[in-house]
Every structure is written in C-alpha cells, then in structure tokens.
Design a protein around this motif. Sequence first.
Motif, PDB file in Angstrom:
ATOM      1  N   ALA A  14     -85.076 -21.387 -38.202  1.00  0.00           N
ATOM      2  CA  ALA A  14     -84.788 -21.994 -36.898  1.00  0.00           C
ATOM      3  C   ALA A  14     -85.363 -23.414 -36.836  1.00  0.00           C
ATOM      4  O   ALA A  14     -84.716 -24.343 -36.363  1.00  0.00           O
ATOM      5  N   LEU A  15     -86.566 -23.559 -37.360  1.00  0.00           N
ATOM      6  CA  LEU A  15     -87.206 -24.878 -37.340  1.00  0.00           C
ATOM      7  C   LEU A  15     -86.429 -25.864 -38.222  1.00  0.00           C
ATOM      8  O   LEU A  15     -86.183 -27.014 -37.839  1.00  0.00           O
ATOM      9  N   GLN A  16     -86.015 -25.399 -39.394  1.00  0.00           N
ATOM     10  CA  GLN A  16     -85.226 -26.266 -40.283  1.00  0.00           C
ATOM     11  C   GLN A  16     -83.902 -26.646 -39.626  1.00  0.00           C
ATOM     12  O   GLN A  16     -83.485 -27.802 -39.660  1.00  0.00           O
ATOM     13  N   ALA A  17     -83.258 -25.658 -39.021  1.00  0.00           N
ATOM     14  CA  ALA A  17     -81.966 -25.937 -38.394  1.00  0.00           C
ATOM     15  C   ALA A  17     -82.143 -26.917 -37.240  1.00  0.00           C
ATOM     16  O   ALA A  17     -81.321 -27.816 -37.043  1.00  0.00           O
ATOM     17  N   ALA A  18     -83.234 -26.764 -36.497  1.00  0.00           N
ATOM     18  CA  ALA A  18     -83.493 -27.680 -35.376  1.00  0.00           C
ATOM     19  C   ALA A  18     -83.617 -29.105 -35.896  1.00  0.00           C
ATOM     20  O   ALA A  18     -83.079 -30.049 -35.317  1.00  0.00           O
ATOM     21  N   ARG A  19     -84.307 -29.252 -36.996  1.00  0.00           N
ATOM     22  CA  ARG A  19     -84.442 -30.575 -37.619  1.00  0.00           C
ATOM     23  C   ARG A  19     -83.073 -31.104 -38.028  1.00  0.00           C
ATOM     24  O   ARG A  19     -82.725 -32.259 -37.784  1.00  0.00           O
ATOM     25  N   ASP A  20     -82.271 -30.248 -38.660  1.00  0.00           N
ATOM     26  CA  ASP A  20     -80.977 -30.714 -39.162  1.00  0.00           C
ATOM     27  C   ASP A  20     -79.962 -30.970 -38.053  1.00  0.00           C
ATOM     28  O   ASP A  20     -79.055 -31.778 -38.221  1.00  0.00           O
TER      29      ASP A  20
END
Lengths: 330, 258, 95
Positions: C35-41
Amino acid sequence: MYTQALNTSDGDERHVEDAERATQFQARIDADERIEPNDWMPAAYRKTLTRQISQHAHSEIVGMLPEGNWITRAPSLRRKAALLAKVQDECGHGLYLYAAAETLGSSREELVDAMLAGKAKYSSIFNYPTLTWADIGTIGWLVDGAAIMNQIPLCRCSYGPYARAMIRVCKEESFHQRQGFEIMLTLCRGTAEQKAMAQDALNRWWWPVLMMFGPPDQVSQHSDTSTKWKIKRFSNDELRQKFVDATVPQAQFLGLTFPDPGMKQNANGNWEYSAIDWEEFKQVLSGNGPCNRDRLAARRKAHDDGAWVREAAMAYAGKRKQRAALQAAE
Amino acid sequence: MTVANISVSETPLVLYTLRRADDALILGHRLSEWCGHAPMLEEDMALANTGLDLLGQARELYSYAAKVEGRDNDEDKFAYLRDVRQYRNLLLLEQPNGDFARTMVRQFFYATFADLYWRAMMRSSDLTLAAIAAKSEKESAYHVRHSSEWIVRLGDGTEESHHRTQSAIDELWAFIGEMFAVDDSERGLIDAGIAVDPVALRPQWLKTVSSVVSEATLALPKSDWMQQGGRSGRHSEHLGHLLSELQSMQRTFPGATW
Amino acid sequence: MATPNIPLWEVFIRSRNGLAHKHVGSLHATDATLALQAARDIYTRRGEGLSIWVVPSNAITASDPSEKGMMFEPAESKIYRHPTFYDVPDEVGHM
C-alpha cells in the motif's frame, strides 16, 4: 474520506425513501452544499452516481488501450516518455474514479466485473482504432479537449468525492491536450506526408469526438434529474457547442479543415455543424464499433492473466497475518 | 527508400556510455509494453514509473554519448537508427516480459545490479557520469525495493505463483553473468577511474539476491553456464523484433521531425 | 466468477515540511508495504510528497452525519472562545 466500509450497511433505514429526507436533501443541493459518502441520499442519486462515476472510470482504463497502442512506436524518445506518462495518468484517473465510486457502496471488483462482462458502458470514443501517429496527436488535442469540457463542470458536482477526484484529474490533465496539440503542430509544419496524416486523423476522429458529449438534449434520458441534483451543470448540446467554438480557431491555426463542408459561423459567433450520425453512435455504444471486441478482450486478458498475481499477494498477506498471530501467541 | 544506419565512432567512452544507455532504453521499452495490461491498476502505475525512470536515464546517457562522440548523432539517432548488431545492451533486458513473475525477476536481477553499479559510478572521475549515476541510483534503489517485495510475495504466495517465479529465475539465470563481464575496452576505463569494475560488485549482488530469494522460499540455480554477447551486438532473436517496433516510424518516414 | 476484494487503504501525504498530512485519496493493496509503495507510485508522481501515511479504510471510525446537531452545533454558541468576542480599545494596539 473514502470510507467504503461505512456505506455498505444495506438494509439500514437510510435506504427507505422518506419524503421529508428527500426534501431536506434537495434543499442542501439547492444551497450548493456538498453531499458526502455517509450522508443520507436518495437511492436514485446513489445509483445514478455509481453508474456515472464507474462509467467514467471504465472510460479512463479502456482509454489507455488506443493510446497505449503507440507507446512502443512513438517516433522520438521525448514523445515516448510523454505518451507513457500520459497513458499512466489515465490509469491513475481510473483509479481515483473507482475509489470515488466505491464510497457509494460498490467495490472496485464489482464495478470492474460488470465492465468485463459487457454490462457497463464506457465512452464510445475508445472503440475507434489508432492507425497512425497523428491519431495520438488528435486524441490529445480533441478527445482530451472534449473530456476537459465535460470534466471542468464536474469539479463542482454535488457529490464531494467525485468533485474532489475531478479536481485532481483536471489538474493532471492540463498537459494532455497541450501534448496532443504540439504533436499536431509538428505534423502540420512537417512534410506534406505528415500534414496529410494529420488531416486524415482529424477526418476520422471529428464526428466520433462530437458524439462524446452524448445524445442531443431533446433525447438525453438522464439529463433532467442529473441537473436537478447538480451532477450535471451544462447540457450535452451546450458543452458540444462550447467545444466546437473553442476548436475551430485551433484547427485554423494548424491549417486543417473539418470533414464538414456545411460548417459555418452564425450571427452569435457560434460555429454551426451539420447533423451528427446518431445511428453510428448507437451502434458503437451497443458493441458494434470497430474496436469494441478488441478493447474488452484486452481488458479481460489483463484481468485474467493478473488473477494469479492478485491471489498470490492475498495469500502472502494471509500467511503473514497468521505468522504474526502465532508469534504473538508464543 | 530506406534509412541507413548511423555509424558510431565507438571510442571506449562512447561505447561504455552507449552500453548503459541501451540497457536503460531496452528495459524501459519492455516495461512500457505492460502499460494498460498489468495485473492491477496499482501495478500498472508502478511499472510505468519504473519505465519512465529508465527512459530518462537512457536519454541522459545517449546525450552524453553524443557529446563525447562529437559528431552529429543525438539521442534519437542512437535509439532509432542503429540496428540489432549495433545495440550494446545486456541480453537479460531484451528478454520478453513473459508473465508478471518473469518481468519481476528480470527487474529484480537488473535493479539489484544497477543500484550497486550507480552507487559505485558516483565516484567516477568523469563528472557527467558521476552526476547521472547519482540521479539514477535513487531511482534504482526504489526499483530494488519494489521488485524484491514482489519476489517475496510471488515466491511465498500460492503454489502457482511460487512455481512461476521459480521458473522465471531458472530461465533468466543464464543471463546474469554478462552483467559482471569486462572486455578490454572497458578495462582501460576502469583503470583510469572512469568506469566501474563490475566484478567487485558481484559478491554484494549475490548476497542481496540470495537473501530475497530465500525469504521468498525460492532457490537460485546451481548451473553456472552463462550466455554472453549483448555487449558486442550478438543478441537473442528477441531484440530484432523489439527494434522493428521501436524504430518503425523513423524507418518508414526517413528524416522527418516528430 | 466474482473477484475477491483486495483491501482499500486511505492515503495521507505531507506535501512540505511543517505541514500536516492531508488525505489525498485511496488505493487497493493486499498489505501495508504494498500500500505504501502504491501510494508513492500513484500519489507523488509530480513531486507532491515528502511523507506518506497509509491507513486501512476499515480502521477509520467516522462520526455519523445524522448526529451533526448534537456533535457540532453546541460549539457554535460559545463565541467567548474567539478573540473577537472581547473589546480592546484600538489605542492599545495589536493583542
């Protein structure tokens, strides 16, 4: 706040139509208040919005395909990066819009499944093929230009999550139309062959782009209630006219001509266009456009091919939770 | 009329820079093929971001190669007007996307290498290369993070995902040796403090890769036969098809500006 | 076949140092790391962020809009909590 969980309590008394609440609801709309996910709303308002926002989301996602068709063939590295970034934006927009639709109580999965099953609509324009590089310019210039006309009023739509998603979308899209126009300008200032390519693309896309605004006002089935609820602030024909008036001088600047010999400027300064072939629109919407089958097949393939990946990630999350629980118990 | 390939004066520094540029372009191109087709929207976004990072790296490196070469080549001529035998990328990066596991394993192997490589290159005596490396390292560090998280989930996910990921590792393993190979042309630049000696990076690469792979309940192959040839233009059959698509406009409309 | 639901997350971003995290949107991810990675992307592509929080949507407890009278109106009459309630002569200057 996009809290889906709070809105799924089916069967609670909110869904029972209640004349007094409906009156209060309309009063809030009339006072230009925003409706938020957990507020009471008429079931028909919820249904209309779920349909409109999810169709909008599907359009963004299916809309990745015609332009995506040229990412690997973009004619310069600068164009390639811009196009990839643009199509990626469409993906992001689909994602924001699904999230906005989810606040009304349907999950993204349900909405996507309906689209893949052919039960939900998306914009008719994406059922036309991109045959040449000029189509990429034309899509940016005209399709994104038309979309912006539609989307800017939606930033003030009565439903908060939709309006907020549209603000983000409009902000990001501001480069899309410029990107398209720049491609067209380069073609029109290029070789005779390039200019012919640009003219050919305009010829093929012009009428389908005008159809993007939807059926004429006298036959549009959703307009009345949508206007009352401030989901829609301008009629299809108003927006279409605004778009045509904005586009004519741009085409003149490019030195391109519209595939409509009857087009003329009236005394009010508006450009009058010839009759639109609504039969073609009907056919494309009902599945008979040149690319409907290909578009759905491509989305289904991505969905099916990705199923094992999503399952793997879910399974891993489950295992990790289990391990954490075991550790805590020790 | 056809467009002739450009000729390139492959001095050691030009060749060295083109090799890195070709790596970034070819992998970036492969990732861009995913756009609109990824397993979920969130990953579609992530793959495009990675692709855009790589395209950006390629463009900077090509521009520098053009400057060093000092003729009238530029980023687009390098990308669009060299044929398969003139491309200098690693064989690993031209391999087709396959399924998501194959793409992630390829990404993980390369990103882990590239991140170590850029970090070392930040100390290059060539200031342009050092600056490109400093920017690229931040990008590759994230690519390592992103791909290794996926390797762990795919390996330790379901039986099917485990099997697919293990197959991808087995099939791509033969291409990793080339990342650490050095030829005479590069040897001179390494001795001059301009280029990175990849041999020195191998133990750390293996350590990172092994630890992620074992966390993912996967295994690295025992085989140590390695394919080579990309650096000198002896490619797999896949690259020709990639280039015929990438270059189709420039080849069809010679000399036009887009 | 129905597709299983992947959990929904809310994304909060701090755009500049000194500012609070602000809700920017949602995404789907199977666990917090993704979720954190997707939020960044998804939400920081144009340099919008310096810090990200992701929160499972179902961890948020929200007030009920139908209780807004009880919840929020009592505060409206407490005007003595605002500086403008008090008269201070102009010649005293800014206070």
